[in-house]
Design a protein around this motif. Structure first.
Motif, short mmCIF file in Angstrom:
data_model
loop_
_atom_site.label_atom_id
_atom_site.label_comp_id
_atom_site.label_asym_id
_atom_site.label_seq_id
_atom_site.Cartn_x
_atom_site.Cartn_y
_atom_site.Cartn_z
N GLU A 1 0.83 -1.20 0.00
CA GLU A 1 0.00 0.00 0.00
C GLU A 1 0.87 1.26 0.00
O GLU A 1 0.58 2.23 -0.69
N THR A 2 1.95 1.21 0.76
CA THR A 2 2.86 2.35 0.83
C THR A 2 3.54 2.60 -0.50
O THR A 2 3.64 3.74 -0.96
N VAL A 3 4.01 1.53 -1.14
CA VAL A 3 4.64 1.66 -2.45
C VAL A 3 3.67 2.29 -3.45
O VAL A 3 4.03 3.19 -4.21
N GLY A 4 2.42 1.82 -3.45
CA GLY A 4 1.43 2.37 -4.37
C GLY A 4 1.16 3.84 -4.14
O GLY A 4 1.10 4.62 -5.10
N LYS A 5 1.04 4.24 -2.88
CA LYS A 5 0.78 5.65 -2.56
C LYS A 5 1.94 6.54 -2.98
O LYS A 5 1.75 7.60 -3.59
N LEU A 6 3.16 6.12 -2.65
CA LEU A 6 4.33 6.93 -2.98
C LEU A 6 4.57 6.97 -4.49
O LEU A 6 4.96 8.01 -5.03
N ARG A 7 4.31 5.85 -5.17
CA ARG A 7 4.49 5.82 -6.62
C ARG A 7 3.56 6.83 -7.29
O ARG A 7 3.97 7.59 -8.18
N ARG B 1 14.45 16.00 -1.53
CA ARG B 1 14.71 14.94 -0.58
C ARG B 1 13.41 14.46 0.05
O ARG B 1 12.46 15.22 0.19
N LEU B 2 13.40 13.20 0.44
CA LEU B 2 12.25 12.62 1.14
C LEU B 2 12.64 12.45 2.60
O LEU B 2 13.56 11.69 2.91
N VAL B 3 11.95 13.16 3.48
CA VAL B 3 12.26 13.09 4.90
C VAL B 3 11.45 11.95 5.53
O VAL B 3 10.22 11.99 5.53
N GLU B 4 12.14 10.97 6.04
CA GLU B 4 11.47 9.77 6.52
C GLU B 4 10.49 10.05 7.65
O GLU B 4 9.39 9.48 7.67
N SER B 5 10.87 10.90 8.58
CA SER B 5 9.97 11.19 9.71
C SER B 5 8.67 11.82 9.24
O SER B 5 7.58 11.49 9.74
N GLN B 6 8.76 12.69 8.25
CA GLN B 6 7.56 13.33 7.70
C GLN B 6 6.69 12.32 6.95
O GLN B 6 5.46 12.32 7.07
N LEU B 7 7.33 11.46 6.17
CA LEU B 7 6.59 10.46 5.42
C LEU B 7 5.88 9.47 6.35
O LEU B 7 4.73 9.09 6.10
N CYS B 8 6.56 9.08 7.44
CA CYS B 8 5.94 8.17 8.40
C CYS B 8 4.69 8.79 9.00
O CYS B 8 3.65 8.13 9.17
N ALA B 9 4.78 10.09 9.30
CA ALA B 9 3.63 10.79 9.89
C ALA B 9 2.50 10.93 8.87
O ALA B 9 1.32 10.74 9.20
N GLN B 10 2.85 11.26 7.63
CA GLN B 10 1.83 11.43 6.59
C GLN B 10 1.13 10.12 6.24
O GLN B 10 -0.07 10.09 6.02
N ARG C 1 13.78 2.51 -9.84
CA ARG C 1 14.52 3.72 -10.22
C ARG C 1 13.67 4.99 -10.12
O ARG C 1 13.89 5.96 -10.84
N LEU C 2 12.70 4.95 -9.23
CA LEU C 2 11.88 6.14 -9.02
C LEU C 2 12.45 7.03 -7.92
O LEU C 2 12.11 8.21 -7.84
N ILE C 3 13.28 6.46 -7.06
CA ILE C 3 13.97 7.25 -6.04
C ILE C 3 15.43 6.82 -5.98
O ILE C 3 15.80 5.76 -6.50
N GLU C 4 16.24 7.66 -5.34
CA GLU C 4 17.64 7.33 -5.08
C GLU C 4 17.83 7.30 -3.57
O GLU C 4 17.28 8.14 -2.86
N ILE C 5 18.60 6.33 -3.09
CA ILE C 5 18.94 6.29 -1.67
C ILE C 5 20.45 6.42 -1.58
O ILE C 5 21.20 5.50 -1.92
N SER D 1 15.79 10.39 -2.08
CA SER D 1 15.41 11.61 -2.79
C SER D 1 14.86 11.23 -4.16
O SER D 1 15.06 10.11 -4.64
N ILE D 2 14.17 12.17 -4.77
CA ILE D 2 13.66 11.99 -6.14
C ILE D 2 14.79 12.33 -7.09
O ILE D 2 15.37 13.42 -7.00
#
Length: 261
Positions: free
Chosen positions: A55-61, A74-83, A102-106, A113-114
């Protein structure tokens, strides 16, 4: 002599047991399970519902495709967890899946990040799309069944509604549905498989192209031409309409990418 008689009695007992067991089977009686059979492991074949990770992959995609997260951000993990309302381990598992697409880079010590948009990569994607989709459209026109023509028309109507609503995520997904029907009816499973492997990146650049003002409406007209050619069984027209659509989509994507670089 006594040993021989013991063995003889044992063999007779085994034969009698086999006959009784066979008689039960022939009469429709269920034989008793042996200890080995009773210990046989069972497999749970019940289908599980979608997991948190899926479900998370689908939402973020969808968020990436629709431009919620801009290239280079950049994708802030703490913010994404809350959202998303999920734990950090679940988020990180989802992010690894998106990295594989290949939709994000770590980046170590920097986090997810995107990726910044590269026109060179976009050009390569559109060149491969032209090879695959033009061929698929022509092959589809030659062999698609009437019920699948109706499914293709239905997907086109769904894209028309998405284009009218200015819902970028819906535009990307309904356009993908339209092409998935064409690919599924092209008669070449390998061609379809290769295209599916590029779908995430195709959708990424499709989202950038659709973000250009007026592009969704133009895309609708081009997709209608593809549909009409396929419905008419016109192979040549289907190829021509598909190529024209891709060239215009590529030009729109270039304008969109250059505007953010």
């Amino acid at each position: 002599m006594s040993d021989i008689l013991s063995i003889f009695k044992f063999d007779n007992a085994v034969d009698d047991a086999v006959k009784i067991q066979c008689g039960r089977v022939c009469c429709g009686l269920q034989p008793h399970l042996t200890r080995t059979e009773s210990m046989r492991p069972e497999m749970n074949l019940r289908i599980s519902p979608r997991t948190v990770q899926q479900e998370t992959v689908g939402k973020l995609r969808l968020a990436i495709f629709s431009g919620v997260f801009q290239p280079g951000s950049r994708l802030v993990e703490s913010q994404l967890c809350a959202q998303l309302g999920i734990s950090r381990p679940s988020l990180r598992e989802a992010l690894r899946s998106l990295e594989a697409e290949r939709l994000i880079e770590i980046v170590p010590n920097r986090g997810p990040s995107i990726p910044a948009l590269s026109w060179e990569e976009a050009t390569a994607i559109y060149e491969v799309r032209e090879l695959l989709e033009v061929e698929a459209a022509g092959r589809c026109a030659a062999r698609i069944l009437p019920e699948q023509v109706q499914a293709l028309e239905k997907s086109l109507v769904a894209f028309e509604a998405a284009a009218a609503s200015n819902d970028s995520a819906a535009q990307v997904m309904t356009a993908a549905d339209f092409y998935s029907i064409i690919l599924a009816n092209c008669g070449n499973a390998i061609l379809e498989e290769v295209h599916r492997g590029l779908l995430a990146r195709i959708s990424f650049f499709r989202g950038r192209s659709m973000s250009l003002k007026g592009r969704a409406a133009s895309s609708l007209a081009e997709m209608k031409d593809i549909y009409e050619a396929i419905a008419a069984g016109d192979v040549k027209a289907a190829r021509k309409a598909s190529k024209r659509h891709l060239l215009k989509a590529k030009a729109a994507a270039k304008i969109s990418i250059e505007s953010v670089t």
